[in-house]
Design an enzyme around this catalytic site. Structure first.
Site, PDB file in Angstrom:
ATOM      1  N   LYS A 100      54.892   7.217  -6.375  1.00  0.00           N
ATOM      2  CA  LYS A 100      55.201   7.589  -5.134  1.00  0.00           C
ATOM      3  C   LYS A 100      56.689   7.756  -4.748  1.00  0.00           C
ATOM      4  O   LYS A 100      57.124   8.443  -3.957  1.00  0.00           O
ATOM      5  CB  LYS A 100      54.498   7.087  -3.966  1.00  0.00           C
ATOM      6  CG  LYS A 100      55.211   5.597  -3.585  1.00  0.00           C
ATOM      7  CD  LYS A 100      53.823   4.510  -3.397  1.00  0.00           C
ATOM      8  CE  LYS A 100      54.033   3.673  -4.876  1.00  0.00           C
ATOM      9  NZ  LYS A 100      53.033   2.597  -4.654  1.00  0.00           N
ATOM     10  N   LYS A 200      54.523   6.940   1.278  1.00  0.00           N
ATOM     11  CA  LYS A 200      53.225   7.669   1.282  1.00  0.00           C
ATOM     12  C   LYS A 200      52.874   8.674   2.451  1.00  0.00           C
ATOM     13  O   LYS A 200      52.421   9.671   2.524  1.00  0.00           O
ATOM     14  CB  LYS A 200      51.996   6.782   1.147  1.00  0.00           C
ATOM     15  CG  LYS A 200      52.084   5.809  -0.233  1.00  0.00           C
ATOM     16  CD  LYS A 200      51.198   4.811  -0.176  1.00  0.00           C
ATOM     17  CE  LYS A 200      50.939   4.188  -1.578  1.00  0.00           C
ATOM     18  NZ  LYS A 200      50.178   3.031  -1.431  1.00  0.00           N
TER      19      LYS A 200
HETATM   20  N1  HSE Z   1      51.328  -1.480  -4.071  1.00  0.00           N
HETATM   21  C1  HSE Z   1      50.528  -0.709  -3.592  1.00  0.00           C
HETATM   22  C2  HSE Z   1      49.409  -1.330  -2.470  1.00  0.00           C
HETATM   23  C3  HSE Z   1      49.814   0.024  -4.869  1.00  0.00           C
HETATM   24  O1  HSE Z   1      49.449  -2.384  -2.262  1.00  0.00           O
HETATM   25  O2  HSE Z   1      48.578  -0.546  -2.013  1.00  0.00           O
HETATM   26  C4  HSE Z   1      49.453   1.148  -4.678  1.00  0.00           C
HETATM   27  O3  HSE Z   1      50.401   2.261  -4.231  1.00  0.00           O
END
Ligand code: HSE
Length: 402
Positions: A100, A200
């Site tokens: 991402k 995101k």
């Molecule tokens: N570190 C991220 C989470 C992993 O905990 O959702 C997935 O992008």
């Protein structure tokens, strides 16, 4: 035979190789050709690994191999991942990434190269792990103007908040446990401070608008200041606490925010617990839709990457248009966003004065929260709330309510 190179052999990269190993037959059926991993980029040799012979630390060997059709990038981080992806596309190889950080920063650049070369750049696994959300937005919901996206987009923080709600435990204690179970990174900053969810929601909003929402401009608060007393108040009010990443369309712009919220039990995201993610989407024709599932983890994320590999293999010399240009999304001022609030106020404050200060306010008393009381306000603009908090001097904390 479709030939694939995998960059990175950590959790996601090794998951991608495993999915291709296990599901190879059905993938071949869906593509109409066999699929084979021919290179794996890794800094270390892995003696005894089933695919030991495929491992190389030489990216040029991969990018100059004319046999490679598809490059899968699972390195993580911005560089060298971005340069490797860009060079792979320039070399005429279609690419999928779970990264991402690269997509949020360089999405339009990489899509433009793919368009130019009549190949594809896909990134289903970059948001929501195994949950299909990128392709639904790009392909299935294109008849709609998407007016709202609100997501629980980070598994680590949702795990921590769920544990705090169910066990009444303090944040630091649950974070430590999450780290020992491998749910949280040794350095959890990107997750707990909301940076991961911010990238995101920037990607999702950019895709529905067709322009670039700069993640660095989104107001972002994490969960590290949520404590066990907040949890007690939330329970007393029949609410859950969730880290939400949201964007809402207003005219030709968007409001965007990442922050912890009190959610009523009737909110569609209130029951999304543990490491699960969910994305609520509202379209002007569709109405509401929800996408729910495993938002992180080796095989769920690898499953989304391999779905991209199948799509790429079916379209090796056919660019599938993705509407995401390198021009800015109009980000509307956070000051104008309107939410009801839960406030924690010093016990020494004049209750009537506080009630008069905040619109439609009511007091919430907790037997075991000494030295303070709670207040639920009606909907207020961010700016007005901040001004009143600055005036009062008695507000300890404010949490938004949806
Ligand atoms: N570190 C991220 C989470 C992993 O905990 O959702 C997935 O992008």
């Amino acid at each position: 035979m479709v030939k694939v190179a995998v960059l990175g052999y950590g959790t996601i990269g090794s998951g991608v190789v495993e999915v291709i190993d296990v599901n190879g037959k059905v993938l071949a059926q869906r593509i109409g050709e066999e699929i084979e991993v021919v290179h794996i980029l890794d800094r270390v040799k892995r003696p005894g690994d089933k695919h030991e012979d495929l491992i190389t630390d030489d990216i040029d060997k991969i990018l100059s191999d004319p046999e490679v059709d598809i490059v899968v990038e699972c390195l993580g981080g911005v560089e060298p991942a971005h340069t490797f992806v860009k060079n792979a596309l320039l070399a005429g190889k279609s690419v999928t990434t779970s990264n991402k950080a690269v997509v949020a920063k360089y999405g339009p650049e990489l899509i433009a190269i793919a368009r130019e070369k009549n190949i594809n750049f896909m990134f289903e696994a970059s948001v929501g792990g195994g949950i299909p959300i990128i392709r639904p937005l790009n392909v299935c919901l294109t008849g709609d103007v998407i007016e709202e996206i609100t997501g629980i987009l980070n598994g680590t923080t949702n795990y921590i908040l769920t544990k705090m709600m169910t066990e009444g435990a303090e944040y630091a204690e649950v974070l430590k446990e999450a780290q020992s179970l491998g749910y949280a990174e040794a350095d959890p900053t990107a997750d707990v401070e909301g940076h991961d969810a911010c990238r995101k929601i920037a990607i999702l909003t950019s895709l529905v608008d067709g322009a670039m929402l700069d993640f660095e401009e989104i107001s972002t608060e994490g969960i590290s200041k949520i404590d066990a007393v907040d949890v007690k108040y939330a329970k007393a009010l029949g609410k859950n606490i969730k880290l939400l990443a949201m964007s809402k369309k207003a005219g030709d712009g968007y409001y965007a925010l990442v922050a912890p919220f009190f959610l009523g039990s009737d909110h569609p995201l209130a029951g999304v617990n543990g490491v699960f993610n969910a994305i609520f989407v509202h379209g002007n024709m569709l109405g509401d839709a929800m996408f729910y599932g495993s938002g992180a983890g080796k095989l769920p994320t690898a499953s989304a990457v391999v779905a991209d590999v199948v799509e790429l293999a079916k379209n090796l010399h056919n660019h599938i248009p993705v509407c995401w240009e390198d021009k800015p999304v109009k980000l509307l001022p956070k000051d104008d966003m309107v939410f009801a609030r839960f406030l924690r106020v010093k016990a020494s404050a004049d209750k009537q004065k506080i009630l008069d200060m905040f619109a439609d306010a009511r007091i919430v008393e907790l037997a075991d929260a000494a030295g303070e009381f709670g207040v639920v306000t009606g909907p207020m603009m961010e700016k007005a709330l901040e001004e009143k908090i600055a005036q009062s001097q008695d507000v300890i904390k404010a949490i938004r309510i949806v």
